[in-house]
Every structure is written in C-alpha cells, then in structure tokens.
Design an enzyme around this catalytic site. Structure first.
Site, short mmCIF file in Angstrom:
data_model
loop_
_atom_site.label_atom_id
_atom_site.label_comp_id
_atom_site.label_asym_id
_atom_site.label_seq_id
_atom_site.Cartn_x
_atom_site.Cartn_y
_atom_site.Cartn_z
N GLY A 65 -1.70 -1.35 6.32
CA GLY A 65 -1.63 -2.45 7.28
C GLY A 65 -2.70 -3.48 7.02
CG HIS A 66 -5.00 -7.29 9.08
ND1 HIS A 66 -6.10 -7.48 9.89
CD2 HIS A 66 -5.01 -8.32 8.19
CE1 HIS A 66 -6.72 -8.60 9.52
NE2 HIS A 66 -6.08 -9.12 8.49
N GLY A 67 -5.94 -4.74 6.47
CA GLY A 67 -7.13 -4.02 6.04
C GLY A 67 -8.38 -4.30 6.84
CB THR B 272 -0.91 0.01 1.24
OG1 THR B 272 -1.65 -1.19 1.26
CG2 THR B 272 -1.86 1.20 1.23
NE ARG C 256 -8.31 -8.14 1.96
CZ ARG C 256 -7.38 -7.20 2.19
NH1 ARG C 256 -6.81 -6.58 1.20
NH2 ARG C 256 -7.06 -6.88 3.42
CB VAL C 257 -12.54 -4.65 -1.17
CG1 VAL C 257 -12.24 -3.17 -1.01
CG2 VAL C 257 -12.83 -4.98 -2.63
N GLY C 258 -9.97 -4.41 0.98
CA GLY C 258 -9.56 -4.00 2.33
C GLY C 258 -9.99 -2.57 2.63
CG ASP C 259 -7.24 -0.21 4.86
OD1 ASP C 259 -6.70 -1.30 4.61
OD2 ASP C 259 -6.62 0.87 4.86
#
Lengths: 167, 134
Positions: free
Chosen positions: B53-55, B1, B29-32
């Site tokens: 980071g971890h989404g 990111t 999959r979609v994160g933040d």
C-alpha cells in the site's frame, strides 16, 4: 503444526479487467510453490522466499521483472525478509539490475551482521556474493514504460510540481 | 508490491516482501517494504505479516508490528488487521493491504484499497481472491 502459506500481489486502487485473471493465476502459482516447500519439510523462511521469487519473476506484478519505473525511467527495488525463529532479518533498498531482490535480502540476513544494505552498497554486496547482474532494461515491461509516460503527462497537465505522485 | 507469510510444521513463521515502489517515484525514495516492522514482521511467538500500500503511511504506523501488537493483545488475526488498517486510514489517510498468519495457523488477507490479489494454501487446498466479495 499444520503448515500454511499466504501471498499477496499488492494493494491497488484500480486493476484493468484484462489483467485480473493473470493476477489470480500468479498468486495461486506462488502460493502453491510456497506450500510445496512446506509440505516437503522446508522451513517457513524457504517457503516465503520461493513464493516471492515467483512473483518477482512474473511481469504482471510490481517487483523484480515488471517493477514500476521511477521518475528517471529506471527500476529501483526494495525487499526484506525475516525469520520468526530468532528475528533475524535482511533487506535491500534502491537495488538495481538484479532479478530477485528477495534473494539478495536473504543473503544480507545470512552473510552479514547487518539488516539493510542500500543502493551502491547493495550492488557491491551482490557482486561479492556472485549474484548475476542483469541489464536494467530486462526488468522493464512495455506496459510500465507506457504507464510512466501517461503519469508524467498527467502530472505536467495537473500541476507543475515535480513532486506530485512521487511518494 | 508482492509478499508472502508462512507457518511451517515446526511452528515457525517468516515473511518476505518485495517491490518496485511507486510509479514515477522520486529517485532514492524508499517506502515500507525493506523496513522491518512496517513492510513486514515475523516472530514465531506471535505470527507474521507482509504489507502493501501507501509506503509512507505504512511506515508512520509501523503497520506490520502494529497488527501483531493487536494479536498479542488477544485479537483474532482478521480483527487485528482490520483494526490496524482502519487506524492507518483514519490517522494518516493511508490505504493498503496485509496478509497475516498467526503461530496457531489462523490467517487473514485484508485491504482498504479497492482490490488486492491474494492466495492461501493450507490442508492441500488453495484459496484465492482479488475483490472484496470473492
């Protein structure tokens, strides 16, 4: 007001030592480009777009060219941008085959009444806006291909679950 | 990111965040990163944040907006970032990093992972780092 720009290249649990210097150079280059925009009287919005575009074009970072691969070995990218003047924002997710998702996110913000376009809709919108479509392969680096193979082998060895490490 | 935040000479702020997500992620999959309030937030009344980071963890705590909430409550930007990252770590065991700029021009780069490349340009100077001791 004294202008300032900050960039990051992603939080990480481990960075290979031979990569460290290239990452430092990459973020310095991006911050410098963003700052140049500000010093020339540009808006904060223009500065963050310029800085992130440079990082997307740098294959050492996980975005744009150099983005990591999903379980099918392809690239799906997400991006968002926001203007603090009026809280206008734009975003895309699961975007494929474009070089700079952040620029597409800005177009979503400026050319639509929406905040987020996804996948097929984002692709159609990109096409309508004249954003060039590039082969997905062009975004993939050899290192990311190898890393995916290693990750898949690790996953197979440690657990039969296909969901492991998939977010 | 990757991400950026900026404050311009008019006193306005902005953020941008872009990512390929997690390696070997599930298709779809979609994160933040594309989610306003989590992957970033910008309001010229407070400041701007870009997250990494971890989404899934970042989404659960609305990390970017949470940091600016702490800024609204009077915390300095570095303290606000540490507080929110600490909350994310303790509440959902998620790690990550952020860059923050306030509408007064104060800034911070903070992370709970081992490292995060960052750079800041202000007053004609560029500051940068990767590890915690830089």
């Amino acid at each position: 007001m004294n202008p300032v720009v900050l960039v990051h290249g992603g939080a990480s649990s481990e960075i290979p030592q031979d990569l460290e210097e290239r990452l430092r150079q990459g973020v310095v280059r991006a911050a410098t480009a963003g700052y140049k925009v500000l010093k020339e009287g540009g808006r904060a919005l223009d500065a963050v777009e310029a800085a992130v575009t440079i990082l997307e074009d740098d294959p050492e970072f996980n975005a744009g060219h150099g983005a990591v691969l999903n379980a099918e070995g392809t690239v799906e990218m997400d991006a968002s941008i926001m203007d603090g003047r009026d809280l206008s924002s734009g975003a895309v997710c699961a975007a494929r085959c474009i070089a700079n998702p952040i620029q597409l996110a800005r177009l979503v913000m400026e050319k639509t009444p929406h905040c987020l376009l996804t996948s097929h809709g984002a692709a159609k919108f990109a096409c309508a806006m004249g954003v060039p479509v590039i082969p997905g392969e062009q975004l993939i680096t050899e290192r990311n291909r190898q890393d995916l193979e290693k990750e898949k082998q690790k996953t197979d060895a440690e657990t039969p679950s296909p969901q492991k490490n998939q977010g | 990111t990757v991400g950026a935040v900026a404050l311009d000479s008019n006193g306005d702020v902005a953020y941008a965040t872009s990512t390929g997500g997690l390696m070997n992620k599930m298709v779809g999959r979609v994160g933040d990163s594309p989610c306003v309030g989590s992957g970033g937030y910008a309001d010229s009344a407070m400041g701007a944040v870009s997250s990494t980071g971890h989404g899934e963890s970042i989404l659960k705590v609305n990390l970017a907006r949470l940091i600016l909430f702490h800024v609204q409550q009077g915390k300095a930007v570095g303290e606000a970032a540490d507080t929110a990252l600490g909350y994310m770590k303790s509440k959902v065991k998620g790690e990550g990093g952020v860059i923050v700029v306030s509408n007064a021009g104060d800034w911070a780069a903070k992370w709970t992972t081992e490292s995060m490349p960052w750079a800041a340009a202000q007053d004609g100077k560029v500051h940068f780092g990767l590890h915690r001791d830089e």
